[in-house]
Design a protein around this motif. Structure first.
Motif, PDB file in Angstrom:
ATOM      1  N   GLY A   3      45.857  39.265  41.159  1.00 19.76           N
ATOM      2  CA  GLY A   3      47.102  39.840  40.623  1.00 19.76           C
ATOM      3  C   GLY A   3      47.145  39.842  39.101  1.00 19.76           C
ATOM      4  N   THR A  37      48.754  35.990  43.869  1.00 19.23           N
ATOM      5  CA  THR A  37      48.123  35.776  45.174  1.00 19.23           C
ATOM      6  C   THR A  37      47.849  34.286  45.403  1.00 19.23           C
ATOM      7  OG1 THR A  37      45.866  35.968  44.290  1.00 19.23           O
ATOM      8  CG2 THR A  37      46.960  38.015  44.991  1.00 19.23           C
ATOM      9  N   ASN A  88      46.164  31.331  42.859  1.00 21.35           N
ATOM     10  CA  ASN A  88      46.692  29.981  42.626  1.00 21.35           C
ATOM     11  C   ASN A  88      45.591  28.939  42.839  1.00 21.35           C
ATOM     12  OD1 ASN A  88      49.327  27.841  43.666  1.00 21.35           O
ATOM     13  ND2 ASN A  88      49.457  29.088  41.844  1.00 21.35           N
TER      14      ASN A  88
HETATM   15  C1  LIG Z   1      56.174  34.411  34.611  1.00 28.28           C
HETATM   16  C2  LIG Z   1      55.233  33.621  35.497  1.00 28.28           C
HETATM   17  C3  LIG Z   1      55.758  32.709  36.393  1.00 28.28           C
HETATM   18  C4  LIG Z   1      54.911  31.947  37.205  1.00 28.28           C
HETATM   19  N1  LIG Z   1      55.484  31.043  38.077  1.00 28.28           N
HETATM   20  C5  LIG Z   1      54.666  30.269  38.817  1.00 28.28           C
HETATM   21  C6  LIG Z   1      55.239  29.283  39.684  1.00 28.28           C
HETATM   22  O1  LIG Z   1      56.457  29.120  39.807  1.00 28.28           O
HETATM   23  N2  LIG Z   1      54.368  28.509  40.414  1.00 28.28           N
HETATM   24  C7  LIG Z   1      53.014  28.651  40.323  1.00 28.28           C
HETATM   25  O2  LIG Z   1      52.278  27.930  41.010  1.00 28.28           O
HETATM   26  N3  LIG Z   1      52.456  29.598  39.514  1.00 28.28           N
HETATM   27  C8  LIG Z   1      53.253  30.387  38.771  1.00 28.28           C
HETATM   28  N4  LIG Z   1      52.694  31.331  37.941  1.00 28.28           N
HETATM   29  C9  LIG Z   1      51.236  31.456  37.880  1.00 28.28           C
HETATM   30  C10 LIG Z   1      50.632  32.573  38.772  1.00 28.28           C
HETATM   31  O3  LIG Z   1      51.568  33.576  39.053  1.00 28.28           O
HETATM   32  C11 LIG Z   1      50.070  32.021  40.102  1.00 28.28           C
HETATM   33  O4  LIG Z   1      49.138  30.994  39.861  1.00 28.28           O
HETATM   34  C12 LIG Z   1      49.419  33.120  40.950  1.00 28.28           C
HETATM   35  O5  LIG Z   1      49.216  32.637  42.254  1.00 28.28           O
HETATM   36  C13 LIG Z   1      48.090  33.596  40.384  1.00 28.28           C
HETATM   37  O6  LIG Z   1      47.582  34.592  41.242  1.00 28.28           O
HETATM   38  P1  LIG Z   1      46.929  35.935  40.664  1.00 28.28           P
HETATM   39  O7  LIG Z   1      46.487  36.712  41.843  1.00 28.28           O
HETATM   40  O8  LIG Z   1      47.834  36.605  39.731  1.00 28.28           O
HETATM   41  O9  LIG Z   1      45.665  35.294  39.901  1.00 28.28           O
HETATM   42  P2  LIG Z   1      44.776  35.930  38.725  1.00 28.28           P
HETATM   43  O10 LIG Z   1      45.471  35.805  37.422  1.00 28.28           O
HETATM   44  O11 LIG Z   1      44.268  37.271  39.109  1.00 28.28           O
HETATM   45  O12 LIG Z   1      43.545  34.906  38.780  1.00 28.28           O
HETATM   46  C14 LIG Z   1      43.748  33.561  38.479  1.00 28.28           C
HETATM   47  C15 LIG Z   1      42.397  32.823  38.537  1.00 28.28           C
HETATM   48  O13 LIG Z   1      41.937  32.741  39.873  1.00 28.28           O
HETATM   49  C16 LIG Z   1      40.661  33.365  39.996  1.00 28.28           C
HETATM   50  N5  LIG Z   1      40.677  34.054  41.289  1.00 28.28           N
HETATM   51  C17 LIG Z   1      41.552  34.992  41.702  1.00 28.28           C
HETATM   52  N6  LIG Z   1      41.269  35.361  42.968  1.00 28.28           N
HETATM   53  C18 LIG Z   1      40.192  34.618  43.344  1.00 28.28           C
HETATM   54  C19 LIG Z   1      39.413  34.543  44.548  1.00 28.28           C
HETATM   55  N7  LIG Z   1      39.687  35.287  45.637  1.00 28.28           N
HETATM   56  N8  LIG Z   1      38.373  33.671  44.578  1.00 28.28           N
HETATM   57  C20 LIG Z   1      38.082  32.892  43.498  1.00 28.28           C
HETATM   58  N9  LIG Z   1      38.767  32.926  42.344  1.00 28.28           N
HETATM   59  C21 LIG Z   1      39.815  33.786  42.283  1.00 28.28           C
HETATM   60  C22 LIG Z   1      40.531  34.291  38.808  1.00 28.28           C
HETATM   61  O14 LIG Z   1      39.186  34.484  38.433  1.00 28.28           O
HETATM   62  C23 LIG Z   1      41.284  33.526  37.736  1.00 28.28           C
HETATM   63  O15 LIG Z   1      40.462  32.517  37.189  1.00 28.28           O
HETATM   64  C24 LIG Z   1      53.508  32.115  37.120  1.00 28.28           C
HETATM   65  C25 LIG Z   1      52.972  33.061  36.225  1.00 28.28           C
HETATM   66  C26 LIG Z   1      53.817  33.798  35.411  1.00 28.28           C
HETATM   67  C27 LIG Z   1      53.219  34.792  34.462  1.00 28.28           C
END
Ligand SMILES: Cc1cc2nc3c(=O)[nH]c(=O)nc-3n(C[C@H](O)[C@H](O)[C@H](O)COP(=O)(O)OP(=O)(O)OC[C@H]3O[C@@H](n4cnc5c(N)ncnc54)[C@H](O)[C@@H]3O)c2cc1C
Length: 278
Positions: free
Chosen positions: A28, A105, A109
């Motif tokens: 994401g 996703t 996390n």
């Molecule tokens: C405004 C805001 C609020 C947030 N609030 C929270 C909250 O309340 N609680 C919380 O826990 N988090 C929070 N987050 C953090 C984030 O949204 C979460 O951690 C989210 O689950 C990350 O998922 P993503 O798909 O966006 O990851 P990405 O940013 O796409 O990737 C994150 C990391 O994981 C790795 N990755 C992704 N997919 C895989 C895979 N399939 N296999 C191996 N590695 C992988 C990527 O290489 C990268 O290093 C927040 C972020 C923002 C910007």
């Protein structure tokens, strides 16, 4: 110039990962994009968002299989999953706001594996198994032990997280609470996830996990042992409160202080017990 790869399926994603272990896996982007202007651009990006085979929820006889690219909004839209795994549903509902829930996703996390990643203690409490995929095939690892240090996971550079498997829960209780600076849109200071079988008055198979109290999510195994076979009571809640202090040593940082984190962790663990009192 950063290369961009958009695989058509999991096999293509694994092939790209094998050829380019230095490329960034992007789901994401909600973690990666934070502070992106201050990071060096990656050599390339493998875009996993919405990847067929990596996004979706499957109910099997003995377990739920959740694709790593499944978003929090996907989880929340799945009524049966939410009914069976209320602790995961509650956690997903409190992550960021709707925009983050639509993009963020479960695999992201886990991939970031920040100590404040809210789903991480849920994975311990729900006894998750992580499925890692590579061009060589898939292997499964218990989530307990998958975080090997601060933002470290037990995946090889040629692997990606394919799915998270959660055993179908036994009849019992589940518990989730996070404490942040405010009620919504808060990064956790402490979070507690717990599950237990309930037979009559007593609790068994207790799994009590916490986040943001160490460099990785932790299970409080001595507190679990204290609860095992016991009937919840106010006295037991007090004993749990004392035992938690023996098991965790939170740190002070920009988000909270060590004494506050300990106080909140003790209260949440005691609340888990008190909520089960009949
Ligand atoms: C405004 C805001 C609020 C947030 N609030 C929270 C909250 O309340 N609680 C919380 O826990 N988090 C929070 N987050 C953090 C984030 O949204 C979460 O951690 C989210 O689950 C990350 O998922 P993503 O798909 O966006 O990851 P990405 O940013 O796409 O990737 C994150 C990391 O994981 C790795 N990755 C992704 N997919 C895989 C895979 N399939 N296999 C191996 N590695 C992988 C990527 O290489 C990268 O290093 C927040 C972020 C923002 C910007």
């Amino acid at each position: 110039m950063t290369a961009y790869v958009k695989p058509a399926d999991l096999a293509e994603a694994c092939a790209a990962r094998a050829s380019h272990p230095d490329y960034l896996l992007l789901a994401g982007g909600t973690d990666y994009m934070v502070g992106v202007l201050h990071k060096d651009a990656p050599a390339g990006v493998i875009d996993l968002f919405d990847l067929p085979g990596l996004r979706g929820i499957e109910r099997r006889d003995d377990a739920w299989r959740i694709g790593a690219a499944t978003t929090y909004a996907d989880l929340l839209r799945h009524e049966e999953l939410c009914a069976e795994l209320p602790l995961l549903a509650q956690c997903a509902r409190e992550i960021g706001a709707v925009q983050i829930q639509e993009r963020g996703t479960l695999g992201g996390n886990m991939g970031t594996s920040s100590p404040v990643g809210d789903t991480l203690p849920c994975m311990l409490a729900l006894n998750a198994v992580i499925h890692l995929a590579s061009a060589e095939g898939e292997r499964a690892l218990p989530y307990d032990g998958f975080c090997t240090g601060y933002r470290q996971i037990a995946a090889r550079p040629d692997e990606l997280i394919a799915a998270i498997e959660l055993p179908r829960p036994v009849p019992g209780v589940q518990f989730w609470r996070k404490v942040g600076t405010r009620k919504a849109q808060a990064i956790s200071k402490v979070m507690v996830a717990a599950s237990a079988r309930r037979s009559g008055e007593t609790l068994s198979e207790v799994r009590l996990a916490m986040g943001a109290v160490a460099d990785r999510p932790v299970r409080l195994k001595a507190t679990e042992a204290l609860l095992e076979g016991q009937a919840p009571s106010a006295e037991l809640a007090e004993a749990v409160r004392a035992q938690v202090a023996e098991e965790i040593t939170p740190i002070s940082d920009v988000r909270s202080t060590a004494p506050y984190r300990l106080f909140a962790a003790q209260n949440l663990a005691a609340r888990f017990v008190l909520e089960q009192c009949s």
